[in-house]
Design a protein around this motif. Structure first.
Motif, PDB file in Angstrom:
ATOM      1  N   TYR A  25      38.287  70.667   5.614  1.00 59.88           N
ATOM      2  CA  TYR A  25      36.874  70.785   5.236  1.00 59.88           C
ATOM      3  C   TYR A  25      36.378  69.463   4.654  1.00 59.88           C
ATOM      4  CZ  TYR A  25      32.658  73.003   3.342  1.00 59.88           C
ATOM      5  OH  TYR A  25      31.365  73.351   3.054  1.00 59.88           O
ATOM      6  N   ALA A  63      32.797  70.763   9.038  1.00 59.42           N
ATOM      7  CA  ALA A  63      33.416  72.039   8.671  1.00 59.42           C
ATOM      8  C   ALA A  63      33.604  72.912   9.906  1.00 59.42           C
ATOM      9  CB  ALA A  63      32.549  72.765   7.653  1.00 59.42           C
ATOM     10  N   GLN A  81      31.785  78.459   3.686  1.00 56.77           N
ATOM     11  CA  GLN A  81      32.001  79.711   2.983  1.00 56.77           C
ATOM     12  C   GLN A  81      30.689  80.214   2.395  1.00 56.77           C
ATOM     13  OE1 GLN A  81      35.018  81.050   3.271  1.00 56.77           O
ATOM     14  NE2 GLN A  81      34.159  82.915   2.404  1.00 56.77           N
ATOM     15  N   SER A 124      44.502  72.270   5.768  1.00 61.46           N
ATOM     16  CA  SER A 124      43.587  72.998   4.906  1.00 61.46           C
ATOM     17  C   SER A 124      42.721  73.955   5.729  1.00 61.46           C
ATOM     18  CB  SER A 124      42.745  72.008   4.087  1.00 61.46           C
ATOM     19  OG  SER A 124      42.091  72.644   3.020  1.00 61.46           O
ATOM     20  N   GLN A 125      41.395  73.800   5.743  1.00 65.49           N
ATOM     21  CA  GLN A 125      40.582  74.705   6.549  1.00 65.49           C
ATOM     22  C   GLN A 125      40.950  74.595   8.026  1.00 65.49           C
ATOM     23  OE1 GLN A 125      36.280  74.245   7.609  1.00 65.49           O
ATOM     24  NE2 GLN A 125      35.970  75.898   6.144  1.00 65.49           N
ATOM     25  N   PRO A 153      43.048  83.342   6.529  1.00 70.08           N
ATOM     26  CA  PRO A 153      41.592  83.572   6.538  1.00 70.08           C
ATOM     27  C   PRO A 153      41.278  85.020   6.159  1.00 70.08           C
ATOM     28  CG  PRO A 153      42.273  82.355   8.492  1.00 70.08           C
ATOM     29  CD  PRO A 153      43.527  82.844   7.832  1.00 70.08           C
TER      30      PRO A 153
END
Length: 248
Positions: free
Chosen positions: A11, A77, A81, A116-117, A168
């Motif tokens: 992200y 991204a 969120q 990460s993301q 997730p």
């Protein structure tokens, strides 16, 4: 023959930022892999702020993070969120389609790497790929899968490396996992014991809850991809195992 690997950044990163930060990893495996780095399709709208080991989000990330317009535009991204889970899933759907287009144009890929993301996104793609394969022989294909059935994901990935990953939490992913079952591809999950952005417990949850053959490894640092000599050796050993399995 080299393994062809798709790489997904974290992200507020970008393909180029992730490529720059994985230099030691790529050099250690230059005889083993070729890499394709992909930009996420959305602009990041928040920043991560570690507070007591949890993830907090703050608006106006571009004012706090970007030193210039060029850097701001490269803060990307796979999703942003928010409380609106439907909107979050819409962004994830767009990201799935963006990655699937690259797979059709430049694939197939033998494996996937995510940070990460990007690791969360990689897990979603691996689950969809396994579900697509399962659905081929099923008389009751998943309703979640129908919109992705034409994307060519059924070939899937043979392995995945997940750095600072997490499971997730959106309900759509839970449904995909329930229908697909635990993921059978070989996976390595690397977590930082001092990571204040994504705790190692969240990384372990992804490894053990979603994958059948997960190898977990911990480094003493924070939110980064370790690349010293000891870790480069571990990555080489992981790929050596894959090569040996391929030759059997």
């Amino acid at each position: 023959m080299k393994f062809k690997v798709l790489c997904l950044h974290g992200y507020t990163q970008s393909a180029q930022k992730f490529r720059d930060r994985t230099g030691p990893f790529r050099r250690a495996l230059k005889a083993t892999i070729t890499t394709t780095f992909l930009d996420a399709p959305h602009q990041a709208t928040h920043i991560f702020t570690p507070i007591n080991g949890t993830v907090n989000t703050t608006n106006n990330a571009s004012k706090d993070d970007a030193k210039n317009n060029e850097e701001e535009e490269s803060s990307l991204a796979w999703w942003n969120q928010g409380e609106d889970s439907d909107r979050v899933w819409q962004e994830i759907r767009a990201s799935i389609r963006a990655v699937a287009q690259v797979i059709r144009d430049e694939g197939p890929f033998d494996g996937i790497v995510g940070f990460s993301q990007g690791a969360g996104m990689a897990a979603i793609l691996c689950a969809l790929a396994q579900l697509a394969s399962v659905a081929k022989n099923s008389s009751n294909p998943s309703l979640v899968l129908e919109e992705f059935v034409d994307l060519g994901l059924s070939q899937g990935f043979g392995f995945g490396l997940f750095f600072a990953g997490f499971y997730p939490g959106m309900p759509q992913f839970t449904e995909i996992m329930q229908r697909a079952g635990k993921l059978e591809l070989r996976s390595m999950h690397v977590m930082g014991e001092a990571d204040a952005i994504v705790s190692p417990e969240r990384g372990a949850e992804l490894a053990h809850k979603a994958f059948c053959r997960a190898v977990t490894a911990y480094h003493p640092g924070g939110h980064f991809m370790p690349s010293n000599a000891e870790w480069r050796k571990q990555y080489q050993e992981f790929f050596l195992t894959l090569t040996q399995k391929q030759q059997e």
